[in-house]
Design a protein around this motif. Structure first.
Motif, PDB file in Angstrom:
ATOM      1  N   UNK A   7      50.627  20.349  47.536  1.00  0.00           N
ATOM      2  CA  UNK A   7      50.720  19.716  46.220  1.00  0.00           C
ATOM      3  C   UNK A   7      49.348  19.374  45.675  1.00  0.00           C
ATOM      4  N   UNK A   8      48.342  20.132  46.133  1.00  0.00           N
ATOM      5  CA  UNK A   8      46.995  20.026  45.566  1.00  0.00           C
ATOM      6  C   UNK A   8      46.678  21.384  44.954  1.00  0.00           C
ATOM      7  N   UNK A   9      46.764  21.474  43.647  1.00  0.00           N
ATOM      8  CA  UNK A   9      46.538  22.778  42.996  1.00  0.00           C
ATOM      9  C   UNK A   9      45.058  23.040  42.768  1.00  0.00           C
ATOM     10  N   UNK A  10      44.346  21.997  42.398  1.00  0.00           N
ATOM     11  CA  UNK A  10      42.953  22.175  41.982  1.00  0.00           C
ATOM     12  C   UNK A  10      42.068  22.737  43.086  1.00  0.00           C
ATOM     13  N   UNK A  11      42.063  22.058  44.225  1.00  0.00           N
ATOM     14  CA  UNK A  11      41.107  22.436  45.263  1.00  0.00           C
ATOM     15  C   UNK A  11      41.318  23.834  45.851  1.00  0.00           C
ATOM     16  N   UNK A  12      42.541  24.179  46.268  1.00  0.00           N
ATOM     17  CA  UNK A  12      42.709  25.523  46.839  1.00  0.00           C
ATOM     18  C   UNK A  12      42.318  26.626  45.855  1.00  0.00           C
ATOM     19  N   UNK A  13      42.732  26.489  44.600  1.00  0.00           N
ATOM     20  CA  UNK A  13      42.436  27.547  43.629  1.00  0.00           C
ATOM     21  C   UNK A  13      40.944  27.621  43.314  1.00  0.00           C
ATOM     22  N   UNK A  14      40.289  26.459  43.271  1.00  0.00           N
ATOM     23  CA  UNK A  14      38.839  26.457  43.050  1.00  0.00           C
ATOM     24  C   UNK A  14      38.111  27.117  44.218  1.00  0.00           C
ATOM     25  N   UNK A  15      38.578  26.812  45.410  1.00  0.00           N
ATOM     26  CA  UNK A  15      37.941  27.422  46.594  1.00  0.00           C
ATOM     27  C   UNK A  15      38.081  28.946  46.535  1.00  0.00           C
ATOM     28  N   UNK A  16      39.297  29.399  46.189  1.00  0.00           N
ATOM     29  CA  UNK A  16      39.522  30.847  46.066  1.00  0.00           C
ATOM     30  C   UNK A  16      38.589  31.440  45.020  1.00  0.00           C
ATOM     31  N   UNK A  17      38.581  30.841  43.838  1.00  0.00           N
ATOM     32  CA  UNK A  17      37.772  31.365  42.735  1.00  0.00           C
ATOM     33  C   UNK A  17      36.294  31.423  43.115  1.00  0.00           C
ATOM     34  N   UNK A  65      33.672  34.570  43.518  1.00  0.00           N
ATOM     35  CA  UNK A  65      32.456  34.541  42.717  1.00  0.00           C
ATOM     36  C   UNK A  65      31.216  34.709  43.593  1.00  0.00           C
ATOM     37  N   UNK A  66      31.220  33.969  44.709  1.00  0.00           N
ATOM     38  CA  UNK A  66      30.072  34.022  45.612  1.00  0.00           C
ATOM     39  C   UNK A  66      29.863  35.442  46.154  1.00  0.00           C
ATOM     40  N   UNK A  67      30.975  36.058  46.602  1.00  0.00           N
ATOM     41  CA  UNK A  67      30.843  37.419  47.153  1.00  0.00           C
ATOM     42  C   UNK A  67      30.339  38.384  46.087  1.00  0.00           C
ATOM     43  N   UNK A  68      30.901  38.258  44.874  1.00  0.00           N
ATOM     44  CA  UNK A  68      30.501  39.170  43.801  1.00  0.00           C
ATOM     45  C   UNK A  68      29.022  38.991  43.466  1.00  0.00           C
ATOM     46  N   UNK A  69      28.587  37.732  43.407  1.00  0.00           N
ATOM     47  CA  UNK A  69      27.178  37.487  43.093  1.00  0.00           C
ATOM     48  C   UNK A  69      26.285  38.083  44.180  1.00  0.00           C
ATOM     49  N   UNK A  70      26.688  37.894  45.440  1.00  0.00           N
ATOM     50  CA  UNK A  70      25.897  38.455  46.542  1.00  0.00           C
ATOM     51  C   UNK A  70      25.847  39.975  46.460  1.00  0.00           C
ATOM     52  N   UNK A  71      27.020  40.591  46.227  1.00  0.00           N
ATOM     53  CA  UNK A  71      27.063  42.047  46.125  1.00  0.00           C
ATOM     54  C   UNK A  71      26.189  42.553  44.975  1.00  0.00           C
ATOM     55  N   UNK A  72      26.248  41.858  43.857  1.00  0.00           N
ATOM     56  CA  UNK A  72      25.444  42.261  42.703  1.00  0.00           C
ATOM     57  C   UNK A  72      23.960  42.200  43.029  1.00  0.00           C
ATOM     58  N   UNK A 106      38.074  42.400  43.666  1.00  0.00           N
ATOM     59  CA  UNK A 106      38.879  41.516  42.834  1.00  0.00           C
ATOM     60  C   UNK A 106      40.299  42.048  42.680  1.00  0.00           C
ATOM     61  N   UNK A 107      40.422  43.390  42.618  1.00  0.00           N
ATOM     62  CA  UNK A 107      41.759  43.990  42.488  1.00  0.00           C
ATOM     63  C   UNK A 107      42.649  43.661  43.683  1.00  0.00           C
TER      64      UNK A 107
END
Lengths: 228, 240
Positions: A191-201, A205-212, A166-167
């Motif tokens: 000019x689409x803020x929602x989708x790119x940022x959601x995909x990033x987030x 999240x997915x990687x962190x959950x998998x690692x956990x 995450x850092x």
């Protein structure tokens, strides 16, 4: 619903930004793994020096250097470190190697503490027994202390890896296109803020959950192998 | 075999050993007795330099172990040690506990080291536990394995640091039996112990330590039947 899918399609597929996002993800993973490796090496070195410095006067100066390193690194925000390395110390280098080295050096300071506490969790009598048989410090470390400390250290390193992943999202400060920066650039260009940022987030999240999950399994294994 | 000359050890401001002289000859079985806090464990741990002396000399087979130039690891191979808390390596089987040091340090072939280990284990009645992990053993079994681990290096002298103090009472006997057999076989032994029966029966010399000095020294008969100093008399009246 249809309108949203349409928008998603426009932002990532029609514009061809999907590959760009994957490129960002690749860099994020690369920086995380590279920094993790450097961090483990630096952290182990410091931990071992400090472990033995307690009763070896010759190691005291080295231990002081290690203390200074840990204090300095832990006291400076990683973004500031990153900027210093990119603009002052490694001016000729690309962003990605600079990021790997900076995050590695940063992570090393934290790893040192967790590896040291892992080594410290092994009973002192173990070292004494190994030494009484005639093993050198290095032999005792390799054969007796480390194999026992690893079950305390591995889970901690897993947690450190999650934090590190995450850092690395601030790597964009030094012109690295990591997952976060890729998403932000797509946001800027479409000019689409929602989708790119959601995909990033969601990707983080997915990687962190998998690692956990992996970490949980690992911890369970270590416990099961514990025959004491 | 070991001569101790003017041994001094401090922990911070506390002077635990205040000038100890002792001579340990080949074949000696020496018991070190004394009240807790008298420095007897520290004395024993100084003999193989697990504690670094602050003064004095430990001469082992002609070499001064307190000298900076000495190869301490090579000398420690010849000084076996048994601890109160056993300190077996929990991540290794009993067999590996015995063979790891001989294989790593003396370069003995694995098969040979294992044969030697099994032989030692069978002498203490534990050959069938070779594949077990220490966690599966009782305290008495652990300590017998620990004795075998030290013996597997074929040491010239064995140090015992209160080897029965952490054991349940019913397990003390089995460990003392092994130590008796070892003494009979001619092993040089230094034993810090609270087992006065063992000291009287097995040792040829007893050191009474108090306040960091050897207050009295002699044969078990001298020490137990005709104690000279008041300290020893009062100590014996409490423990016997």
């Amino acid at each position: 619903m249809n309108a949203w899918l349409q928008k998603l399609h426009e932002t990532f597929i029609e514009s061809g930004y999907l590959d760009f996002m994957f490129e960002g993800l690749k860099n994020t993973v690369l920086i995380t793994l590279g920094a993790l490796a450097i961090g483990i090496v630096i952290g182990s070195l410091i931990a071992i020096i400090k472990y033995f410095a307690e009763d070896t006067p010759a190691l005291k100066p080295a231990a002081v250097v290690c203390d200074v390193y840990v204090t300095v690194i832990r006291g400076i925000p990683v973004v500031v470190l990153l900027l210093i390395f990119f603009f002052v110390i490694m001016t000729a280098a690309d962003g990605i190697p600079v990021a790997i080295i900076t995050f590695g050096i940063n992570s090393g300071a934290y790893m040192a503490e967790l590896i040291r506490s892992g080594l410290g969790a092994v009973d002192k009598g173990q070292l004494e027994a190994a030494r009484s048989l005639g093993m050198s410090k290095t032999q005792a470390m390799r054969k007796v202390i480390f194999p026992q400390a690893i079950r305390y250290i591995l889970p901690a390193i897993g947690n450190e890896m999650i934090a590190l992943l995450k850092e690395t999202s601030v790597a964009g400060y030094v012109a690295v296109v990591d997952l976060t920066r890729a998403g932000n650039l797509v946001r800027n260009n479409t000019h689409d803020a929602f989708n790119p940022l959601m995909v990033v987030a969601l990707t983080y999240l997915l990687i962190v959950v998998l690692l956990s999950r992996l970490l949980k399994i690992l911890e369970r294994r270590l416990k099961r192998n514990d025959k004491r | 075999m070991i001569s101790v000359k003017g041994l001094v050890k401090k922990f911070g401001d506390l002077e635990v050993l205040r000038g100890i002289d002792a001579e340990i000859n080949k074949g000696d079985v020496i018991c070190v007795i004394g009240p807790s806090g008298s420095g007897k464990s520290t004395f024993l741990r100084c003999l193989n330099l697990l504690e670094k002396p602050d003064g004095g000399h430990i001469i082992f087979e002609g070499d001064d172990l307190t000298s900076k130039k000495i190869d301490l690891n090579a000398h420690r191979q010849k000084i076996g040690m048994v601890f109160q808390q056993f300190n077996l390596f929990p991540h290794m089987t009993v067999l590996d506990n015995l063979t790891c040091a001989p294989i790593m340090l003396k370069k003995i072939p694995k098969a040979e080291a294992e044969a030697k280990a099994i032989d030692l284990l069978s002498r203490v009645g534990l050959a069938d536990r070779a594949g077990s992990y220490p966690g599966k053993l009782s305290g008495g079994q652990k300590q017998r394995v620990a004795i075998c681990r030290a013996l597997c290096m074929e040491p010239d002298v064995m140090l015992f640091d209160e080897p029965t103090s952490a054991l349940d009472p019913e397990m003390v006997g089995e460990v003392l039996e092994v130590m008796k057999a070892l003494a009979k076989a001619g092993m040089t032994m230094v034993v810090v112990t609270h087992e006065m029966g063992f000291a009287r029966e097995v040792s040829n010399r007893v050191l009474f330590l108090d306040e960091g000095v050897i207050m009295e020294e002699g044969t078990p008969e001298d020490i137990f039947d005709a104690p000279k100093c008041e300290r020893l008399r009062s100590f014996l009246s409490k423990v016997l």
